[in-house]
Design an enzyme around this catalytic site. Structure first.
Site, mmCIF file in Angstrom:
data_model
loop_
_atom_site.group_PDB
_atom_site.id
_atom_site.type_symbol
_atom_site.label_atom_id
_atom_site.label_comp_id
_atom_site.label_asym_id
_atom_site.label_seq_id
_atom_site.Cartn_x
_atom_site.Cartn_y
_atom_site.Cartn_z
ATOM 1 N N ARG A 285 -13.437 28.063 13.176
ATOM 2 C CA ARG A 285 -13.678 26.738 13.736
ATOM 3 C C ARG A 285 -12.496 26.224 14.556
ATOM 4 N NH1 ARG A 285 -15.071 23.046 9.082
ATOM 5 N NH2 ARG A 285 -13.517 24.363 8.084
ATOM 6 N N ARG B 131 -11.429 22.844 23.503
ATOM 7 C CA ARG B 131 -12.139 21.804 24.255
ATOM 8 C C ARG B 131 -11.945 21.962 25.738
ATOM 9 N NH1 ARG B 131 -9.916 17.124 21.228
ATOM 10 N NH2 ARG B 131 -11.104 17.305 19.291
ATOM 11 N N ARG C 174 -1.624 28.693 -1.894
ATOM 12 C CA ARG C 174 -0.632 28.791 -0.829
ATOM 13 C C ARG C 174 0.200 27.511 -0.900
ATOM 14 N NH1 ARG C 174 -0.681 27.977 4.639
ATOM 15 N NH2 ARG C 174 -2.829 27.260 4.785
ATOM 16 N N ARG D 100 6.308 23.327 11.012
ATOM 17 C CA ARG D 100 6.086 22.030 11.649
ATOM 18 C C ARG D 100 7.262 21.103 11.409
ATOM 19 N NH1 ARG D 100 -0.229 20.924 10.090
ATOM 20 N NH2 ARG D 100 0.424 21.782 8.091
ATOM 21 N N GLU E 47 8.772 21.569 7.718
ATOM 22 C CA GLU E 47 7.835 22.215 6.787
ATOM 23 C C GLU E 47 8.009 23.732 6.849
ATOM 24 O OE1 GLU E 47 3.310 21.291 6.662
ATOM 25 O OE2 GLU E 47 3.547 23.130 7.808
ATOM 26 N N TYR F 16 -10.439 23.074 -1.225
ATOM 27 C CA TYR F 16 -9.741 22.226 -0.272
ATOM 28 C C TYR F 16 -10.619 21.020 0.077
ATOM 29 C CZ TYR F 16 -7.288 20.041 3.408
ATOM 30 O OH TYR F 16 -6.641 19.073 4.133
ATOM 31 N N ASP G 46 -10.554 17.273 2.192
ATOM 32 C CA ASP G 46 -9.883 16.222 2.937
ATOM 33 C C ASP G 46 -10.028 14.936 2.136
ATOM 34 O OD1 ASP G 46 -8.634 17.252 5.206
ATOM 35 O OD2 ASP G 46 -10.526 17.396 6.303
HETATM 36 P P1 FDA Z 1 -4.038 15.275 -6.111
HETATM 37 O O1 FDA Z 1 -3.340 16.573 -6.232
HETATM 38 O O2 FDA Z 1 -3.597 14.348 -5.045
HETATM 39 O O3 FDA Z 1 -3.945 14.495 -7.498
HETATM 40 C C1 FDA Z 1 -3.915 15.129 -8.742
HETATM 41 C C2 FDA Z 1 -2.998 14.341 -9.634
HETATM 42 O O4 FDA Z 1 -3.111 14.835 -10.975
HETATM 43 C C3 FDA Z 1 -1.534 14.460 -9.253
HETATM 44 O O5 FDA Z 1 -0.966 13.179 -9.125
HETATM 45 C C4 FDA Z 1 -0.912 15.233 -10.412
HETATM 46 O O6 FDA Z 1 0.410 14.852 -10.693
HETATM 47 C C5 FDA Z 1 -1.844 14.863 -11.560
HETATM 48 N N1 FDA Z 1 -1.849 15.857 -12.637
HETATM 49 C C6 FDA Z 1 -2.089 17.181 -12.521
HETATM 50 N N2 FDA Z 1 -1.985 17.779 -13.722
HETATM 51 C C7 FDA Z 1 -1.687 16.814 -14.617
HETATM 52 C C8 FDA Z 1 -1.439 16.807 -16.011
HETATM 53 N N3 FDA Z 1 -1.464 17.938 -16.735
HETATM 54 N N4 FDA Z 1 -1.148 15.635 -16.634
HETATM 55 C C9 FDA Z 1 -1.090 14.485 -15.916
HETATM 56 N N5 FDA Z 1 -1.312 14.439 -14.587
HETATM 57 C C10 FDA Z 1 -1.605 15.586 -13.937
HETATM 58 N N6 FDA Z 1 -6.479 15.273 3.902
HETATM 59 C C11 FDA Z 1 -6.858 14.516 4.969
HETATM 60 O O7 FDA Z 1 -7.945 13.914 4.946
HETATM 61 N N7 FDA Z 1 -6.038 14.406 6.063
HETATM 62 C C12 FDA Z 1 -4.836 15.040 6.142
HETATM 63 O O8 FDA Z 1 -4.138 14.914 7.143
HETATM 64 C C13 FDA Z 1 -4.424 15.837 5.005
HETATM 65 N N8 FDA Z 1 -3.242 16.491 5.020
HETATM 66 C C14 FDA Z 1 -2.907 17.341 3.983
HETATM 67 C C15 FDA Z 1 -1.716 18.078 4.050
HETATM 68 C C16 FDA Z 1 -1.386 18.953 3.020
HETATM 69 C C17 FDA Z 1 -0.102 19.752 3.094
HETATM 70 C C18 FDA Z 1 -2.274 19.112 1.933
HETATM 71 C C19 FDA Z 1 -1.980 20.107 0.839
HETATM 72 C C20 FDA Z 1 -3.431 18.370 1.858
HETATM 73 C C21 FDA Z 1 -3.765 17.473 2.878
HETATM 74 N N9 FDA Z 1 -4.912 16.699 2.807
HETATM 75 C C22 FDA Z 1 -5.284 15.929 3.896
HETATM 76 C C23 FDA Z 1 -5.783 16.710 1.598
HETATM 77 C C24 FDA Z 1 -5.434 15.598 0.588
HETATM 78 O O9 FDA Z 1 -4.100 15.750 0.170
HETATM 79 C C25 FDA Z 1 -6.385 15.698 -0.628
HETATM 80 O O10 FDA Z 1 -7.710 15.499 -0.212
HETATM 81 C C26 FDA Z 1 -6.129 14.697 -1.764
HETATM 82 O O11 FDA Z 1 -4.775 14.453 -1.983
HETATM 83 C C27 FDA Z 1 -6.775 15.204 -3.050
HETATM 84 O O12 FDA Z 1 -6.683 14.266 -4.096
HETATM 85 P P2 FDA Z 1 -6.877 14.730 -5.613
HETATM 86 O O13 FDA Z 1 -6.907 13.498 -6.428
HETATM 87 O O14 FDA Z 1 -8.015 15.668 -5.699
HETATM 88 O O15 FDA Z 1 -5.594 15.627 -5.951
#
Ligand code: FDA
Length: 369
Positions: free
Chosen positions: A172, A176, A249, A280, A300, A348, A350
């Protein structure tokens, strides 16, 4: 009778959205997080009065009016539009690949000229059904863009040769034939004014919160703390890695404060050559049109040994999906525990997708009462 209706493990976007919906419906929620802050990976730290995206750049985008209105209830969003710049050995190009990129590379001025140039470059390659990422990319954008903007960047990111990576990763690729530098195609896009913490704070209002609290330090006690548990941590960890560890990753960030008002003139710059070790550079103030006297940038870097690093991107290959299936079978038998979010679903997401998922799961939960 238990004190809480829901114990929510993780204050990221999934946990916080779920907590918000349940609190609104009159349920008592306790949210715990092992980190010293809320918000999971969208958390921002204030440095030099700039909101620094601590776990990598986050830009909210969606096509869904409902989700856009949902997040805007906590704070207005600005008009930030993601338009990264690629830096190849000091040559600068617009991303995603569009007429501006083609003009800088070849001097082509019309879509017809650009398409002819790409066709000319790939004609002699005789690629049929692409067998790997290299063939897929060459087929889509030709040799120049592949060499300068894709090959080395991708190889740095994955730590593998492009010929050893599957084609689907790049299916994907945004290409453009208009002069449009907007990376995303979605109707709505922006950064919350005041930063992402505003959204999280709004979502968590009204529920109890305990930071620096790891669920596994006291699993059996936590399991009895509420009528139901919402778990957003790693699914393999929940089951003590009994079927093996799921791979991720990862990335590593190095922060620099510069005594200058404007370092690179753009929020995101991708370094697409092989020699630059980082992939980046983010300049955080530009996400919010900041005018602070100093600036904060993040470099990064890809991480080779990802197992002990922060889990960022799931590696959804056959091996890991096979392991995941075994954990999911156990999870589906749980009566008290709801699994949700990127780590518990090993998927994954967003931001808009993870909110949608939490809204749906909370709705089902309330319906089934
Ligand atoms: P998230 O990982 O945020 O939350 C989980 C929480 O659980 C954490 O706070 C953790 O500490 C806690 N936890 C885990 N285990 C635990 C335990 N045993 N006890 C207590 N707490 C615990 N999306 C987008 O729309 N636009 C963007 O530009 C980006 N950019 C981006 C960059 C990068 C590098 C990544 C990796 C991801 C993005 N994303 C994104 C995606 C975005 O980060 C994602 O959708 C959300 O953060 C997911 O939220 P969650 O609550 O699922 O997980």
């Amino acid at each position: 009778e238990k004190k809480y209706d829901y114990l929510i493990v993780g204050s990221g976007l999934f946990g916080a959205t779920f907590a918000h919906e349940m609190t609104k419906a009159g349920k008592k929620c306790l949210v715990i997080d092992k980190r010293d802050h809320t918000g999971g990976n969208i958390h921002c730290k204030k440095i030099e009065d700039i909101n620094v995206h601590w776990y990598g750049a986050h830009i909210f985008h969606t096509n869904d009016k409902f989700l856009w209105d949902f997040v805007n209830q906590f704070t207005d969003f600005n008009r930030y539009t993601n338009s990264p710049i690629a830096n190849y050995k000091g040559e600068l190009y617009n991303l995603p690949f569009n007429m501006n990129t083609f003009y800088s590379l070849w001097g082509t001025k019309t879509p017809k000229e650009a398409k002819e140039e790409i066709a000319r470059q790939i004609k002699h390659l005789n690629i049929g059904e692409p067998q790997n990422l290299e063939e897929q990319a060459l087929k889509l954008v030709g040799t120049d863009i592949y060499e300068k903007l894709i090959k080395h960047y991708t190889e740095k990111q994955w730590g593998k040769k492009a010929t050893a990576l599957p084609a689907f990763i790049i299916k994907r690729l945004p290409v453009r034939f208009t002069y449009d530098n907007n990376y995303f195609n979605d109707k709505y896009q922006g950064i919350p004014i005041g930063g992402f913490n505003k959204v999280i704070d709004g979502l968590l209002a009204g529920c109890d919160l305990r930071l620096n609290t790891d669920f596994f330090d006291n699993k059996s006690e936590w399991l009895n703390a509420a009528e139901k548990i919402v778990y957003t941590g790693k699914i393999d960890a929940y089951y003590d890695y009994r079927f093996g560890e799921l791979e991720y990753r990862s990335l590593r960030y190095e922060l620099e404060v510069h005594d200058t008002e404007n370092y690179q003139g753009n929020a995101v710059m991708n370094f697409t050559d092989a020699e630059t070790p980082y992939t980046r550079v983010y300049e955080h103030k530009h996400f919010e049109f900041g005018t602070q006297p100093k600036t904060v940038i993040t470099k990064e870097y890809p991480v080779k040994d990802a197992q002990n690093a922060e889990p960022y991107y799931p590696v959804n290959d056959e091996k890991n999906m096979h392991i995941l299936k075994k954990y999911q079978d156990l999870a589906s038998k749980e009566e008290k525990v709801i699994f949700g979010g990127r780590l518990a679903e090993y998927r994954y997401y967003d931001m808009h997708q993870v909110i949608a998922s939490a809204l749906l799961k909370s709705k089902n939960e309330l319906k089934n009462e």
